[in-house]
Design a protein around this motif. Sequence first.
Motif, PDB file in Angstrom:
ATOM      1  N   TYR A 178       0.842  -1.195   0.000  1.00 27.06           N
ATOM      2  CA  TYR A 178       0.000   0.000   0.000  1.00 27.06           C
ATOM      3  C   TYR A 178       0.874   1.241   0.000  1.00 27.06           C
ATOM      4  N   GLY A 207      -0.770   4.699  -0.592  1.00 32.25           N
ATOM      5  CA  GLY A 207      -1.574   5.766   0.007  1.00 32.25           C
ATOM      6  C   GLY A 207      -2.495   6.425  -0.983  1.00 32.25           C
ATOM      7  N   ASP A 208      -2.826   7.657  -0.683  1.00 29.54           N
ATOM      8  CA  ASP A 208      -3.786   8.454  -1.444  1.00 29.54           C
ATOM      9  C   ASP A 208      -3.339   8.603  -2.902  1.00 29.54           C
ATOM     10  N   GLU A 265      -6.790   4.737  -3.874  1.00 25.64           N
ATOM     11  CA  GLU A 265      -5.504   4.465  -3.240  1.00 25.64           C
ATOM     12  C   GLU A 265      -4.530   3.849  -4.247  1.00 25.64           C
ATOM     13  N   THR A 275     -13.418   2.814   2.668  1.00 27.27           N
ATOM     14  CA  THR A 275     -12.593   2.698   3.873  1.00 27.27           C
ATOM     15  C   THR A 275     -13.384   2.203   5.076  1.00 27.27           C
TER      16      THR A 275
END
Length: 88
Positions: A18, A20-21, A54, A72
């Motif tokens: 992962y 992020g944004d 994401e 989320t």
Amino acid sequence: MRIPCPYCGERDIHEFAYLGDATVSRPDPARNDAVQAFYEYVYLRDNPAGSFQELWYHAAGCHSWLVVTRDTRTHAIFGARLASREAS
Ligand SMILES: [Zn+2]
């Protein structure tokens, strides 16, 4: 949680990393307010409840960067597309 990779198909989340944004972009370092812009880029992030885009890296698969749309609150995944398509 399973992520639908466009190349590999639906895979377990443990194959991915992962980042992020996916909606923020790196500021131009030549801007007059570059220090403030980088501070905001690195440290100030939204934490939305609901649908969110994401960046995920398929580390144990095809090594593609993906933009994944995920809720989320429920972790439901609505889709994934190649991040390289976003940059062009
Ligand atoms: Zn893949």
